[in-house]
Design a protein around this motif. Structure first.
Motif, PDB file in Angstrom:
ATOM      1  N   GLY A 150      -4.585  58.004  69.154  1.00 21.95           N
ATOM      2  CA  GLY A 150      -3.935  58.324  67.878  1.00 21.95           C
ATOM      3  C   GLY A 150      -2.587  58.986  68.087  1.00 21.95           C
ATOM      4  N   GLY A 151      -2.520  59.904  69.026  1.00 26.61           N
ATOM      5  CA  GLY A 151      -1.260  60.554  69.348  1.00 26.61           C
ATOM      6  C   GLY A 151      -0.257  59.569  69.925  1.00 26.61           C
ATOM      7  N   TYR A 152      -0.737  58.691  70.785  1.00 29.06           N
ATOM      8  CA  TYR A 152       0.114  57.650  71.378  1.00 29.06           C
ATOM      9  C   TYR A 152       0.704  56.761  70.288  1.00 29.06           C
ATOM     10  CZ  TYR A 152       1.417  53.715  74.387  1.00 29.06           C
ATOM     11  OH  TYR A 152       2.100  52.712  75.034  1.00 29.06           O
ATOM     12  N   ARG A 153      -0.135  56.357  69.334  1.00 29.80           N
ATOM     13  CA  ARG A 153       0.366  55.520  68.231  1.00 29.80           C
ATOM     14  C   ARG A 153       1.401  56.285  67.400  1.00 29.80           C
ATOM     15  NH1 ARG A 153      -5.012  54.055  68.207  1.00 29.80           N
ATOM     16  NH2 ARG A 153      -5.493  55.443  66.473  1.00 29.80           N
ATOM     17  N   GLY A 154       1.158  57.570  67.177  1.00 29.41           N
ATOM     18  CA  GLY A 154       2.107  58.381  66.421  1.00 29.41           C
ATOM     19  C   GLY A 154       3.440  58.504  67.135  1.00 29.41           C
ATOM     20  N   LEU A 155       3.404  58.799  68.426  1.00 31.19           N
ATOM     21  CA  LEU A 155       4.655  58.887  69.192  1.00 31.19           C
ATOM     22  C   LEU A 155       5.375  57.540  69.228  1.00 31.19           C
ATOM     23  CD1 LEU A 155       3.577  61.195  72.153  1.00 31.19           C
ATOM     24  CD2 LEU A 155       5.254  61.726  70.371  1.00 31.19           C
ATOM     25  N   ASN A 156       4.625  56.464  69.323  1.00 31.02           N
ATOM     26  CA  ASN A 156       5.244  55.131  69.304  1.00 31.02           C
ATOM     27  C   ASN A 156       5.890  54.835  67.951  1.00 31.02           C
ATOM     28  OD1 ASN A 156       5.128  54.010  71.871  1.00 31.02           O
ATOM     29  ND2 ASN A 156       2.983  53.444  71.617  1.00 31.02           N
ATOM     30  N   ALA A 157       5.300  55.312  66.871  1.00 29.99           N
ATOM     31  CA  ALA A 157       5.910  55.133  65.544  1.00 29.99           C
ATOM     32  C   ALA A 157       7.244  55.872  65.472  1.00 29.99           C
ATOM     33  CB  ALA A 157       4.962  55.610  64.449  1.00 29.99           C
ATOM     34  N   VAL A 158       7.306  57.066  66.053  1.00 28.33           N
ATOM     35  CA  VAL A 158       8.570  57.809  66.104  1.00 28.33           C
ATOM     36  C   VAL A 158       9.590  57.021  66.922  1.00 28.33           C
ATOM     37  CG1 VAL A 158       9.682  59.929  66.924  1.00 28.33           C
ATOM     38  CG2 VAL A 158       7.464  60.043  65.768  1.00 28.33           C
TER      39      VAL A 158
END
Length: 151
Positions: free
Chosen positions: A14-22
């Motif tokens: 989930g954190g990885y997906r969030g950082l990728n969205a940024v």
């Protein structure tokens, strides 16, 4: 070097997906990709993140950055290869990455110079890019991910 946790991005999906969205926002922000990669490299050098230094050097080559400029990122103040805008962005990168080294946080001169070189939206995206690469650096350094592991 042995990674402490080679699957950190799977475990923290989930954190990885969030950082990728940024990262998607940053890459579509209108800030030139070469400039973003130089900033990412410089922050990664300061933070000792071999994974990001390696990865962003390869990305920078992919968008046309020369070896000469990449070799000089760590010494950008002394090297004649960088534009005024790039110098302002690199100075801001150093100030934000080393935020605790200065009692005023980010010095006004670093902020003002970047503000003269970039439009407000670009400056906002640049600050976000600096924050983002610092987050990636901290995950990679903490888990001792190995340079070249993303290739």
């Amino acid at each position: 070097m042995q990674a402490r946790m080679s699957n950190v991005y799977k475990l923290a999906a989930g954190g990885y997906r969030g950082l990728n969205a940024v990262e998607e926002y940053i890459n579509n922000s209108g800030v030139p990709r070469g400039l973003l990669e130089l900033v990412r490299i410089r922050a990664s050098q300061i933070n000792g993140c071999s994974v990001c230094t390696d990865m962003h050097s390869h990305h920078a080559q992919g968008v046309g950055e020369s070896d000469e400029r990449l070799w000089a990122v760590a010494t950008w103040r002394e090297a004649p290869f960088f534009t005024d805008t790039e110098r302002a962005a690199l100075a801001l990168t150093e100030a934000v990455t080393r935020i605790t080294d200065n009692p005023e946080g980010v010095p006004d001169n670093a902020w003002d110079e970047a503000g003269r070189s970039l439009r407000r939206r670009e400056l906002a995206a640049l600050v976000t890019a600096i924050a983002s690469v610092n987050a990636w650096n901290r995950i990679n350094v903490a888990t001792r991910l190995v340079a070249g592991s993303f290739r």
